[in-house]
Design a protein around this motif. Structure first.
Motif, mmCIF file in Angstrom:
data_model
loop_
_atom_site.group_PDB
_atom_site.id
_atom_site.type_symbol
_atom_site.label_atom_id
_atom_site.label_comp_id
_atom_site.label_asym_id
_atom_site.label_seq_id
_atom_site.Cartn_x
_atom_site.Cartn_y
_atom_site.Cartn_z
ATOM 1 N N ILE A 158 0.836 -1.204 0.000
ATOM 2 C CA ILE A 158 0.000 0.000 0.000
ATOM 3 C C ILE A 158 0.877 1.263 0.000
ATOM 4 O O ILE A 158 0.439 2.337 0.404
ATOM 5 C CB ILE A 158 -0.975 0.025 1.184
ATOM 6 C CG1 ILE A 158 -0.229 -0.057 2.533
ATOM 7 C CG2 ILE A 158 -2.012 -1.071 1.052
ATOM 8 C CD1 ILE A 158 -1.118 0.229 3.737
ATOM 9 N N GLY A 289 -2.698 3.035 -1.363
ATOM 10 C CA GLY A 289 -3.920 2.305 -1.065
ATOM 11 C C GLY A 289 -4.075 2.101 0.422
ATOM 12 O O GLY A 289 -3.378 2.717 1.234
ATOM 13 N N PRO A 307 -6.273 -0.943 -3.657
ATOM 14 C CA PRO A 307 -5.266 -0.105 -4.323
ATOM 15 C C PRO A 307 -5.831 1.291 -4.618
ATOM 16 O O PRO A 307 -7.031 1.471 -4.822
ATOM 17 C CB PRO A 307 -4.974 -0.856 -5.630
ATOM 18 C CG PRO A 307 -5.506 -2.235 -5.420
ATOM 19 C CD PRO A 307 -6.670 -2.083 -4.490
ATOM 20 N N ARG A 308 -4.939 2.241 -4.641
ATOM 21 C CA ARG A 308 -5.338 3.602 -4.966
ATOM 22 C C ARG A 308 -5.475 3.750 -6.483
ATOM 23 O O ARG A 308 -4.599 3.315 -7.244
ATOM 24 C CB ARG A 308 -4.294 4.585 -4.436
ATOM 25 C CG ARG A 308 -4.604 6.046 -4.697
ATOM 26 C CD ARG A 308 -3.588 6.921 -3.987
ATOM 27 N NE ARG A 308 -3.833 8.341 -4.235
ATOM 28 C CZ ARG A 308 -3.155 9.322 -3.614
ATOM 29 N NH1 ARG A 308 -2.211 9.019 -2.728
ATOM 30 N NH2 ARG A 308 -3.433 10.576 -3.877
#
Length: 403
Positions: A158, A289, A307-308
């Motif tokens: 992340i 994320g 996830p971003r």
């Protein structure tokens, strides 16, 4: 195939948490892939009477022979015990653990380790001096889900983890009516209140993410501690505690500072509808994320890696992991397995819950209590041994949703 290493256990107390521990211990360890060790419950002690210990053995179908004792002194003197599991109220942990260590016994002691850091330091010094294994029983750390989450953070899944929020709020709709002044959750003579009983799980997530994932040689505790406590009117125990921490290093690279919010409250619940519609109890937020953990912080049962979304990049899939509890166990057997392996290997402490980390967390809770004006009776806070304490030493009957 080598014969599993068998560890002989003695149980100090006969409350609800010991029943849960017992049920997990009686599940064949090979079911969870732990074929290298096995557990035998050799003795059970009640501070109330030998009859109560005998009833516990019978009610929980513990295989014979298993000796019942009517005192903790008799338990620690039993030569057929390798390690003692201490599950008395945390008000009594220091005195009970010292009793076991002085008798030459390895110890797995329930959380909170002690009432204050001064007591914890003495336990560590005593275990080191006597060459005995000692571990705080923070069972959540040994869940495979917890291990997987720590690994994901260390690998940067992340990105840089900059914030952790954790809420362990599980309580009564009407504590004044349900608990009054004598229940262990509110009784100051038993070090009652949410911080030591439930808040430590919120801190567990903060520390296993922002502290434990750092290399052992460079771990740094919080550089700032701010907190607020609301006191239970009938006894003065804390009914609501909120902690804001700043860590000098984010993980995994340490390129930024990181923040954490740890909360706990015994009038609220983090899961009002029982379906987690209110969202995750723990969120680990990073630059790429976040990880959302579901289930109460003391018993995580699943997590999501989200996830971003970044403009111009292919959309990444959410990764969801659902935990398994072999043999329909509660999950306490994983910490028992760790303790058994440490005893087998001659280790004095566990790498997953090292002494130093227990001490740092106790120091944080000391400061939170100082800021909130929460102090227990002098005999409970005492770092002298032996001190005879009052209260019902056999009670460790956690409410619904706790361990």
């Amino acid at each position: 195939m080598a014969k599993p290493y068998n560890v002989r256990w003695g149980f100090m107390a006969t409350g609800w948490i010991v029943e849960s521990f017992t049920k997990d211990m009686l599940i064949d360890s090979s079911v969870r892939g732990a074929s290298d060790i096995s557990h035998t419950i050799t003795a059970v002690a009640s501070s109330t009477s030998i009859e109560r210990a005998e009833k516990f053995i019978t009610d929980n179908s513990i295989p014979r022979p298993c000796t019942a004792y009517g005192s903790y002194e008799a338990l620690v003197a039993d030569p057929n015990i390798d390690i003692i599991y201490i599950a008395t109220p945390h008000s009594h942990h220091f005195q009970n653990t010292m009793l076991a260590l002085e008798a030459g016994k390895n110890v797995l002691c329930e959380k909170a380790f002690t009432v204050n850091a001064a007591q914890a330091r003495i336990l560590v010094e005593t275990a080191r001096r006597k060459g005995l294994f000692l571990m705080e029983a923070v069972w959540t750390r040994y869940f495979p889900l917890s291990v997987q989450i720590r690994e994901a953070v260390k690998k940067g899944e992340i990105g840089e983890a900059l914030r952790v929020t954790a809420d362990t709020s599980v309580g009564s709709l009407d504590p004044e009516k349900a608990w009054g002044t004598t229940h262990r959750m509110v009784n100051m003579d038993l070090a009652g209140g949410v911080l030591l009983d439930l808040g430590i799980y919120s801190l567990t997530w903060v520390f296993q993410i922002l502290y434990h994932t750092q290399p052992p040689s460079s771990r740094q505790g919080p550089s700032s501690i701010k907190s607020q406590i609301a006191h239970y009117p009938l006894t003065g125990a804390d009914e609501s505690t909120t902690i804001l921490l700043e860590f000098p290093r984010s993980v995994p690279s340490g390129s930024h500072k990181a923040h954490a919010i740890a909360t706990t409250n015994f009038r609220l619940t983090a899961n009002p509808d029982g379906k987690w519609s209110a969202g995750p109890s723990v969120r680990i937020q990073g630059t790429k994320g976040e990880i959302q953990v579901f289930g109460f912080p003391f018993h995580p049962d699943s997590f999501k890696v989200i996830p971003r979304a970044v403009n111009g990049e292919p959309e990444q899939q959410i990764r969801e992991v659902v935990g398994e509890f072999p043999g329909e166990g509660k999950g306490m057997y994983w910490e028992a397995d760790e303790a058994a392996r440490c005893v087998r290997d001659g280790k004095l402490e566990s790498e997953s819950m090292p002494w130093e980390e227990s001490l740092v967390i106790m120091e944080v809770m000391d400061e939170v209590r100082r800021q909130g004006g929460l102090k227990y009776p002098e005999e409970i806070e005492s770092a002298e041994y032996p001190v005879k304490l009052g209260g019902r030493r056999d009670e460790h009957l956690h409410g619904k949703g706790s361990e």
